[in-house]
Every structure is written in C-alpha cells, then in structure tokens.
Design a protein around this motif. Structure first.
Motif, mmCIF file in Angstrom:
data_model
loop_
_atom_site.group_PDB
_atom_site.id
_atom_site.type_symbol
_atom_site.label_atom_id
_atom_site.label_comp_id
_atom_site.label_asym_id
_atom_site.label_seq_id
_atom_site.Cartn_x
_atom_site.Cartn_y
_atom_site.Cartn_z
ATOM 1 N N HIS A 1 -11.496 45.171 -65.251
ATOM 2 C CA HIS A 1 -11.000 45.059 -66.626
ATOM 3 C C HIS A 1 -11.925 45.771 -67.601
ATOM 4 O O HIS A 1 -11.463 46.356 -68.596
ATOM 5 C CB HIS A 1 -10.850 43.591 -67.018
ATOM 6 C CG HIS A 1 -10.260 43.408 -68.382
ATOM 7 N ND1 HIS A 1 -11.026 43.148 -69.498
ATOM 8 C CD2 HIS A 1 -8.969 43.501 -68.821
ATOM 9 C CE1 HIS A 1 -10.241 43.062 -70.559
ATOM 10 N NE2 HIS A 1 -9.003 43.269 -70.184
ATOM 11 N N ARG A 2 -13.231 45.760 -67.345
ATOM 12 C CA ARG A 2 -14.177 46.440 -68.228
ATOM 13 C C ARG A 2 -13.881 47.948 -68.271
ATOM 14 O O ARG A 2 -13.865 48.561 -69.328
ATOM 15 C CB ARG A 2 -15.602 46.191 -67.750
ATOM 16 C CG ARG A 2 -16.682 46.654 -68.732
ATOM 17 C CD ARG A 2 -18.068 46.360 -68.189
ATOM 18 N NE ARG A 2 -18.233 44.937 -67.915
ATOM 19 C CZ ARG A 2 -18.468 44.424 -66.705
ATOM 20 N NH1 ARG A 2 -18.573 45.226 -65.649
ATOM 21 N NH2 ARG A 2 -18.606 43.144 -66.537
ATOM 22 N N ALA B 1 -6.265 42.408 -61.583
ATOM 23 C CA ALA B 1 -7.612 41.905 -61.856
ATOM 24 C C ALA B 1 -7.736 40.422 -61.523
ATOM 25 O O ALA B 1 -8.760 39.979 -60.986
ATOM 26 C CB ALA B 1 -7.962 42.144 -63.318
ATOM 27 N N GLY C 1 -12.417 41.548 -60.492
ATOM 28 C CA GLY C 1 -11.520 41.727 -61.623
ATOM 29 C C GLY C 1 -12.218 41.977 -62.946
ATOM 30 O O GLY C 1 -11.745 42.734 -63.780
ATOM 31 N N ARG C 2 -13.389 41.339 -63.141
ATOM 32 C CA ARG C 2 -14.094 41.519 -64.405
ATOM 33 C C ARG C 2 -14.556 42.963 -64.587
ATOM 34 O O ARG C 2 -14.418 43.549 -65.656
ATOM 35 C CB ARG C 2 -15.293 40.561 -64.475
ATOM 36 C CG ARG C 2 -16.002 40.559 -65.833
ATOM 37 C CD ARG C 2 -17.119 39.531 -65.837
ATOM 38 N NE ARG C 2 -16.587 38.188 -65.714
ATOM 39 C CZ ARG C 2 -16.143 37.453 -66.734
ATOM 40 N NH1 ARG C 2 -16.148 37.977 -67.953
ATOM 41 N NH2 ARG C 2 -15.690 36.237 -66.541
ATOM 42 N N TRP D 1 -10.982 49.326 -67.531
ATOM 43 C CA TRP D 1 -9.642 49.479 -68.109
ATOM 44 C C TRP D 1 -9.692 49.429 -69.637
ATOM 45 O O TRP D 1 -9.056 50.228 -70.324
ATOM 46 C CB TRP D 1 -8.741 48.375 -67.586
ATOM 47 C CG TRP D 1 -7.310 48.437 -68.032
ATOM 48 C CD1 TRP D 1 -6.715 47.677 -68.995
ATOM 49 C CD2 TRP D 1 -6.282 49.286 -67.506
ATOM 50 N NE1 TRP D 1 -5.390 47.989 -69.109
ATOM 51 C CE2 TRP D 1 -5.091 48.970 -68.203
ATOM 52 C CE3 TRP D 1 -6.256 50.260 -66.516
ATOM 53 C CZ2 TRP D 1 -3.890 49.619 -67.950
ATOM 54 C CZ3 TRP D 1 -5.052 50.906 -66.261
ATOM 55 C CH2 TRP D 1 -3.886 50.585 -66.975
ATOM 56 N N ARG D 2 -10.470 48.484 -70.151
ATOM 57 C CA ARG D 2 -10.608 48.345 -71.601
ATOM 58 C C ARG D 2 -11.185 49.629 -72.204
ATOM 59 O O ARG D 2 -10.735 50.098 -73.251
ATOM 60 C CB ARG D 2 -11.516 47.157 -71.903
ATOM 61 C CG ARG D 2 -11.669 46.823 -73.382
ATOM 62 C CD ARG D 2 -12.450 45.534 -73.530
ATOM 63 N NE ARG D 2 -13.763 45.652 -72.902
ATOM 64 C CZ ARG D 2 -14.523 44.600 -72.565
ATOM 65 N NH1 ARG D 2 -14.074 43.364 -72.773
ATOM 66 N NH2 ARG D 2 -15.704 44.780 -72.029
ATOM 67 N N THR E 1 -3.560 43.383 -65.308
ATOM 68 C CA THR E 1 -4.027 41.995 -65.421
ATOM 69 C C THR E 1 -3.768 41.228 -64.137
ATOM 70 O O THR E 1 -4.637 40.500 -63.648
ATOM 71 C CB THR E 1 -3.330 41.296 -66.606
ATOM 72 O OG1 THR E 1 -3.666 41.983 -67.816
ATOM 73 C CG2 THR E 1 -3.773 39.842 -66.712
ATOM 74 N N ASP F 1 -0.566 47.047 -68.842
ATOM 75 C CA ASP F 1 -1.498 45.925 -69.001
ATOM 76 C C ASP F 1 -1.085 44.728 -68.138
ATOM 77 O O ASP F 1 -1.933 44.043 -67.554
ATOM 78 C CB ASP F 1 -1.568 45.499 -70.466
ATOM 79 C CG ASP F 1 -2.526 46.358 -71.270
ATOM 80 O OD1 ASP F 1 -3.372 47.048 -70.668
ATOM 81 O OD2 ASP F 1 -2.447 46.333 -72.514
#
Length: 380
Positions: free
Chosen positions: A177-178, A167, A173-174, A180-181, A164, A160
């Motif tokens: 991260h989407r 990203a 990056g958004r 990745w989540r 992070t 993480d």
C-alpha cells in the motif's frame, strides 16, 4: 448481468508462477476480466443507466488494453525479489495497475483534447457521440468532458478496490500500500506539472525531465517493479536497485513516446501524431531542440518551437518537425534513450535476479523503448 455474483473480495484460488512475463500478461487478462465482470454486476445493482453509459465504457476500455507492460514489469519485480509459488497476488496487482492506467489515459485524453486512443475514439469523444445520437440537450462537449472525468474516476476506484483486497490478503500489504499510495500521488503531480508547464510556455530541459519522471517513468516502470517486489518481501537493496532500473527504463520509454508523438504513424501507435506539438507540450524533445536552436542562433527554429497565441495549423506542425530534426534534437533524444536503457539493465543486474528474469527484463526494456539494448554483462 444476470446470474453473475462474483465480487472483488472473492479469492482467485492458487495460481502457479507464470513461466515468463508474457505468461503473466496472458494470465492477468483473465484476472482483469473476472474483476471487471464483478464490477459491472455491482454497477448494474447501483443504477442501470450509470452501468450502461459509464461502467460498460470503462470496462470495454480496460479490456481493449495495450501491451500490458506495467503488469509485466510488476511480475519482473516480484520474480527479481524471489517471488515464486502462488502468483495470484501479483496478478491481481497487475490488474489493478492496468485500471490505474485506464484512469490516467481517460483523463489525459480529456486534458489534451485527444480524439483517438488505442485505435478507437477516446472515451470523451465516444460520450459526445452518444450525446448527439440521443439528441440530448446542451453542448455535447461539456457533457462528454464531465462524463469522461467520472469514467476515469470509476477506473481509479476499481483499481483501489482491487489493490486493497490484495493488500488485505498479503502479509506484506502495508509495504504494498505504501508503494501504491506513492504511485497515485506521483501520477497526479506529473499531470499537473504537464499542464502547468504548457500554460507557462516553458522550454526548460530540467522541467521537461521532471515531468517525464513524474508523469510516466514512475508509474510505468519504477513503481510496478517496486510494487511487485513488495509482494515478495524484498529487502532495501533489491528495492533500491529495482527503482533505479525502473526510473531509467521509464524515462527511456517516455522519451520514445515523445518521438512517436511527434513523428509516429497513428496506424501503429493507436493515437494521433502531432498532438503534443499542436498543444506545445513540454517534452524533453522540445526542450532540447529549443536549447540547441538558441545556442546555434537558429532563429527560425526558435520561432517555430516557441509559444504562439494562434492555433497551430498543419503547416506550423510541419515547421516544428523540421526544426526538431534540423537542430539535431532527434539524434540527441535517440542517444539518451540508448544510454538510459543500458543503465537500466546495469541497475537491474544488481538485484541478483535469476538469469531468466534478467533476460525477461531486458526484453521488456527493449519492447518499451523500441530498440534492442546491449545485453553485454547480462547473465544468460
């Protein structure tokens, strides 16, 4: 680690586009190594005992690696979406994915009670050995389980951290991260469905495919492809094609892994053979064999493959293997692997990726599923 002062936030500097997926895999080893060195430095600053016992083991496990297929698929996704130039971000992404994989394997071995991983004692087994050598008090198994859970947690925390930082530096990056989540949640859901089905003694084919999708297909191929593509600002059409290609290839990968788990040579796979059978894990292979045995009236196979209360002996495992073959389930699974591999290539072609990337993806699928797919229609 005296003198080492790098941090997770330290930029990589420009890294030109690797020419092939193999180049990307070699390059990510360097990126991962630098990040692990920085992580170990920080761990020693936090507490030397924690660093020596936990962080060092996590770093060693991550460095020992496997084929780094997830890194290669992330690179393919990036290139299929038009990624070129500075590859630093996608290499950091690959390193983060490898750390998630480390977390998953460490925890999976604890849950399954597996003794061997990547040709060496599993992390929890190594902790139990340490407990005995140090003549610590209490049951070594309890200590080893708790310590290995913490080791897996650390691997995920490091993953993480790296994702992070990647990203935050990326204009995309958004979206990164989407994806990745989603990967993290799917991985946990798959592990839970796996142990839930085992506890329930399930034999359902649909449930087996759900577990294979959540536990392996998504985070092995589908999400790495989509994560890589997100760094190249991929459009919806490209992401959809990549995700479809990845799901098919990922399922084929898991079905091959099921066969290797039942019949593979530990010297080749780096993990014990028959563990899934001993625990009666709900795999597609087991579910298909059970259904075929029921349809054909093969009571011996139904009994061999069904849930039992007593621990399964080596003789019982041999009976299960014989039933898997006699029912024709092995042949069914082999045919399904081939079908999924071919379908994966057709979906990937819809991305209009460059010929080199098409060939690289086909080669990766072949490596992942242990067979050579038909390349008819793949542009050369």
């Amino acid at each position: 680690m005296p003198g080492l002062r790098t941090t997770a936030a330290e930029p990589l500097g420009r890294v030109d586009t690797p020419l092939t997926a193999n180049d990307a895999v070699r390059a990510v080893e360097t990126v991962l190594g630098k990040f692990l060195d920085a992580g170990l430095c920080r761990a020693h600053e936090v507490d030397p005992v924690f660093a020596r016992d936990v962080a060092d083991r996590v770093a060693a496990f991550a460095r020992r690696g496997g084929k780094r297929l997830r890194t290669a698929f992330a690179w393919c996704g990036w290139r299929a979406a038009g990624g070129e130039g500075d590859a630093g971000a996608v290499l950091q992404l690959g390193a983060a994915i490898e750390l998630v994989q480390a977390c998953a394997l460490i925890h999976d071995d604890v849950m399954d009670g597996s003794l061997l991983r990547r040709g060496a004692p599993a992390v929890h087994v190594d902790f139990a050995r340490m407990h005995r050598v140090a003549e610590m008090s209490g049951p070594p198994e309890s200590f080893a389980t708790a310590a290995a859970v913490l080791a897996g947690d650390l691997a995920l925390a490091w993953a993480d951290d790296l994702l992070t930082e990647t990203a935050l530096r990326s204009p995309h990056g958004r979206q990164l991260h989407r994806q990745w989540r989603a990967l993290r949640s799917e991985m946990v859901a798959g592990q839970y469905r796996d142990i839930h089905a085992q506890a329930a003694g399930s034999s359902e084919v649909d449930e087996a495919m759900t577990i294979a999708t959540l536990k392996s297909a998504l985070y092995t191929v589908e999400r790495p492809l989509a994560l890589g593509a997100s760094l190249a600002a991929a459009d919806t059409h490209t992401v959809d094609a990549l995700r479809s290609a990845g799901r098919c290839a990922g399922l084929a990968f898991q079905l091959r892994d099921d066969l290797l788990g039942a019949f593979g040579d530990p010297a080749m796979t780096g993990k014990p053979s028959g563990d899934d059978l001993r625990a009666r894990k709900l795999t597609y292979l087991l579910a298909v064999a059970t259904r075929l045995a029921e349809v054909s009236g093969d009571k011996e196979a139904v009994d061999a493959l069904g849930p039992i209360m007593a621990p399964r002996s080596d003789c019982t495992i041999d009976r299960m293997r014989a039933a898997l073959e006699r029912t024709g389930a092995v042949a069914v699974v082999e045919a399904k692997i081939a079908e999924l591999a071919e379908e994966s290539l057709r979906h990937f072609e819809r991305t209009d990726a460059a010929p080199l990337v098409q060939q690289e993806f086909a080669a990766l699928v072949s490596q992942a599923v242990g067979m050579v797919p038909d390349l008819t229609g793949v542009r050369t």
